[in-house]
Design a protein around this motif. Structure first.
Motif, mmCIF file in Angstrom:
data_model
loop_
_atom_site.group_PDB
_atom_site.id
_atom_site.type_symbol
_atom_site.label_atom_id
_atom_site.label_comp_id
_atom_site.label_asym_id
_atom_site.label_seq_id
_atom_site.Cartn_x
_atom_site.Cartn_y
_atom_site.Cartn_z
ATOM 1 N N HIS A 287 0.819 -1.208 0.000
ATOM 2 C CA HIS A 287 0.000 0.000 0.000
ATOM 3 C C HIS A 287 0.856 1.262 0.000
ATOM 4 C CE1 HIS A 287 -3.445 2.531 0.619
ATOM 5 N NE2 HIS A 287 -2.974 3.002 1.758
ATOM 6 N N TYR A 288 1.809 1.351 0.912
ATOM 7 C CA TYR A 288 2.538 2.609 1.106
ATOM 8 C C TYR A 288 3.633 2.847 0.063
ATOM 9 C CZ TYR A 288 0.125 3.247 5.530
ATOM 10 O OH TYR A 288 -0.842 3.437 6.484
ATOM 11 N N GLN B 177 -5.823 -1.429 9.346
ATOM 12 C CA GLN B 177 -5.108 -1.153 8.097
ATOM 13 C C GLN B 177 -4.229 -2.343 7.711
ATOM 14 O OE1 GLN B 177 -5.086 1.674 5.956
ATOM 15 N NE2 GLN B 177 -3.827 0.352 4.665
ATOM 16 N N SER C 166 -4.453 -4.479 4.369
ATOM 17 C CA SER C 166 -3.311 -4.617 3.464
ATOM 18 C C SER C 166 -3.034 -6.066 3.121
ATOM 19 C CB SER C 166 -2.065 -3.985 4.088
ATOM 20 O OG SER C 166 -2.206 -2.585 4.203
ATOM 21 N N ASN D 159 -6.014 -6.977 0.709
ATOM 22 C CA ASN D 159 -6.226 -6.126 -0.470
ATOM 23 C C ASN D 159 -4.883 -5.531 -0.880
ATOM 24 O OD1 ASN D 159 -9.405 -5.653 -0.760
ATOM 25 N ND2 ASN D 159 -8.857 -5.703 1.406
ATOM 26 N N ARG D 160 -4.382 -5.920 -2.016
ATOM 27 C CA ARG D 160 -3.054 -5.474 -2.465
ATOM 28 C C ARG D 160 -3.192 -4.210 -3.324
ATOM 29 N NH1 ARG D 160 1.178 -8.996 -2.032
ATOM 30 N NH2 ARG D 160 2.049 -8.339 -4.054
ATOM 31 N N GLU D 161 -3.676 -3.158 -2.691
ATOM 32 C CA GLU D 161 -3.936 -1.906 -3.393
ATOM 33 C C GLU D 161 -2.928 -0.846 -2.983
ATOM 34 O OE1 GLU D 161 -7.358 1.336 -2.970
ATOM 35 O OE2 GLU D 161 -8.100 -0.568 -3.798
ATOM 36 N N THR D 162 -2.346 -0.138 -3.952
ATOM 37 C CA THR D 162 -1.361 0.904 -3.674
ATOM 38 C C THR D 162 -2.060 2.217 -3.335
ATOM 39 O OG1 THR D 162 -1.197 1.761 -5.929
ATOM 40 C CG2 THR D 162 0.128 -0.190 -5.393
ATOM 41 N N LEU D 163 -1.282 3.212 -2.959
ATOM 42 C CA LEU D 163 -1.837 4.528 -2.636
ATOM 43 C C LEU D 163 -2.586 5.137 -3.815
ATOM 44 C CD1 LEU D 163 1.024 6.141 -0.517
ATOM 45 C CD2 LEU D 163 -1.291 5.622 0.263
ATOM 46 N N ASN E 210 -3.938 -2.209 -8.222
ATOM 47 C CA ASN E 210 -3.936 -3.499 -7.551
ATOM 48 C C ASN E 210 -2.736 -4.308 -8.019
ATOM 49 O OD1 ASN E 210 -4.750 -6.504 -7.206
ATOM 50 N ND2 ASN E 210 -6.207 -5.382 -5.934
ATOM 51 N N ARG F 87 -11.107 -1.374 7.091
ATOM 52 C CA ARG F 87 -10.425 -0.149 7.517
ATOM 53 C C ARG F 87 -11.317 0.751 8.361
ATOM 54 N NH1 ARG F 87 -8.411 2.103 1.853
ATOM 55 N NH2 ARG F 87 -10.466 1.254 1.323
#
Length: 588
Positions: free
Chosen positions: A454-455, A501, A505, A508-512, A516, A571
């Protein structure tokens, strides 16, 4: 009646009155203690026990800080112990208290002691100018030569996508030493006065370099830029000595509250020196820290005290170390478990050791990062600790570093096979599929860092690693397929200590930016909850008394606003209460 007689009569009357009130106070104190220690019956709850059968209960009976019943409320209501206190949870979900698999408690509170440089989405330092303004404002409040220490800046989140320079820091704080600690914990940037305090000068260096690890960064003209990575960076203990005791005390309390608000009932310091261990033990004994603690002593901070002279010649632990760190026979409160070894650095700082060059290697130098220690030295340390019976927690981010860790453990096991060494790979961000199989074969457990997706997922994808490698970081689903028992962690303060969070994470493999990164590598919610509770406890050999809500275990649990197995977005689940040893330590 004479004056003396009246005076003594008054004195005795006052004494009797005082004795009466003291006796009443003592009785009230005993009553309060008895009431506080009486059994508690938690009812009308949705209890995810996370036991081996994934049982769900609707009530818990707590006594003496432990669980004495977990099951159906109706079967217990008629046979409660006398004076039992009944607490109605109004249908809320209860899960085991979160066991911090790896972080650096209480470093998350250091923004209270220094300058907060945290980037979005949790902070506001998104531009170089904001960062420099914060340094300038802090310097203006200090006397000449007082230190400005900032925490949590991140070059990948700045508008200029680079580190601030020594010259820029000199301009905004010409009369104060400045050191900004990078969010990764593996580097930082200093101004001229700070570099001089660390022993660095432009013409000479007063520290020996070891295979480039201790070399400070220089520009094309040979001048120091101010960037200090890995071994060149100052120790955290040095930085803390520059801050006031009052501010450090505020930092400790801030960290305590952050971890409580995240539902963490067992916190960890994953790279501890002896002073920090002593501070934490006494803070806990004085009642400042309600959480249980797990400690990983840093190898280089305790090695001399362990008297490891040759293979097999070790006291584990030595009497000197036991006295120094307050080792006792109560692992339920303060457990010192694995020795921490570091094989490489961090991907975001380009110091993780890879088998293939970084994506931004425009000069074609083939730069792949580097090992923290020479290969033979690292293997020797692993053999000695393994042979002496220690558990090892080995930091390895790059796949080359993970190759070294696997080879070192294989060599140690070949010399002295231990059936349940429970050695740990820490982070393992760029682990390959073939390495997962090797971990399983060697029975090396892992604690993964899925919040990196994510970060820093966008940064890795576009700047450092490229699509193939960035998409494969923290492959939790593949680790599960390989049969590896693993936990997940925040590495706070590298990422916030936020349990919901972290759960999100891992699933869910989602970036800022919303990209995905291979969702098929995520895991399910129950598996993630287990990685944050029972599996994290197992890694520290503490699963016999925490990590699940079963009879005989510690009454450590978290009350949530929603069911994390079914709620649409975890979240937004709130942590309503945190119970430790059968006591409500929190908020509701």
């Amino acid at each position: 009646m004479g004056f003396q007689t009246i005076r003594w009569a008054g004195f005795y009357e006052n004494m009797k009155r005082t004795a009466f009130f003291l006796a009443v106070g003592a009785v009230l104190l005993v009553v309060v203690q008895l009431l506080d220690g009486r059994p508690v019956f938690i009812v009308n709850a949705h209890v995810l026990t996370l036991d081996a059968e994934s049982s769900v209960a609707d009530s818990l009976l707590l006594e003496g800080g432990r669980i004495v019943f977990a099951g159906a409320q109706a079967s217990m209501s008629s046979s409660l112990p006398p004076f039992t206190k009944i607490v109605d949870m109004q249908g809320r979900t209860i899960v085991p208290g979160f066991v911090d698999a790896h972080s650096h408690f209480p470093a998350a509170g250091l923004i209270e002691a220094g300058v907060d440089m945290t980037p979005p989405p949790t902070g506001n330092v998104s531009t170089l100018q904001i960062l420099l303004d914060k340094v300038s404002v802090q310097a203006s409040t200090l006397s000449e030569n007082d230190w400005v220490v900032g925490f949590n800046y991140d070059d990948s989140s700045l508008d200029v996508a680079r580190h601030p320079t020594r010259d820029e820091l000199d301009r905004v704080a010409p009369n104060n030493p400045v050191y900004l600690w990078h969010r990764s914990g593996h580097m930082g940037v200093a101004n001229t006065l700070a570099l001089q305090a660390f022993g660095f000068e432009d013409e000479i260096m007063n520290r020996a370099a070891t295979e480039g690890v201790d070399l400070p960064d220089r520009d094309d003209s040979g001048q120091l830029t101010g960037l200090l990575q890995e071994g060149a960076a100052p120790s955290m203990s040095f930085l803390l000595r520059q801050l006031s005791v009052f501010r450090l005390f505020k930092a400790l309390l801030s960290a305590r509250d952050q971890y409580l608000s995240a539902g963490v009932t067992t916190a960890q310091n994953g790279f501890a020196d002896i002073p920090s261990m002593l501070m934490l033990r006494w803070s806990q004994r004085l009642g400042l820290i309600p959480q249980r603690l797990v400690i990983w002593p840093a190898h280089d901070k305790v090695y001399d005290r362990l008297h490891i002279e040759s293979i097999g010649a070790v006291q584990a632990p030595s009497d000197e170390l036991a006295k120094a760190i307050g080792w006792d026979s109560n692992p339920a409160r303060f457990a010192i478990t694995a020795i921490k070894l570091i094989a490489d650095g961090s991907p975001q700082g380009r110091t993780a050791w890879l088998t293939e060059p970084y994506l931004d290697d425009a000069a074609g130098s083939g730069y792949r990062g580097f090992a923290n220690l020479p290969e033979l030295e690292f293997k020797s340390l692993v053999r000695r600790y393994h042979n002496a019976g220690f558990q090892l927690a080995m930091h390895g981010n790059g796949d080359a570093a993970i190759d070294l860790i696997i080879a070192a453990v294989a060599d140690a096991q070949a010399l002295n096979y231990r059936k349940d060494s429970r050695h740990l790979l820490v982070h393992g961000q760029l682990i390959r599929v073939d390495q997962l199989a090797q971990l399983a074969q060697l029975q090396i457990s892992a604690t993964f860092f899925p919040a990196h997706v994510h970060y820093w997922g966008d940064w890795y994808l576009n700047n450092l690693l490229g699509e193939k490698r960035a998409g494969a970081i923290s492959p939790l689903a593949l680790a599960e397929e390989a049969g590896i028992r693993f936990s997940i962690h925040s590495d706070a303060p590298v990422t916030p200590i936020s349990s919901m969070q972290l759960l999100w994470s891992a699933t869910n493999r989602e970036t800022l930016s919303g990209i995905n990164l291979r969702q098929e590598l995520a895991i399910g919610r129950e598996r993630a909850l287990r990685a944050m509770t029972i599996d994290a406890a197992w890694q520290s050999r503490l699963d016999q008394d925490r990590g699940s809500l079963e009879v005989g275990k510690l009454a450590d649990f978290v009350v949530l606003s929603e069911n994390p197995l079914t709620y649409r977005d975890v979240r937004y689940i709130n942590i309503k209460q945190v119970w430790i040893a059968g006591r409500n330590e929190s908020f509701d």
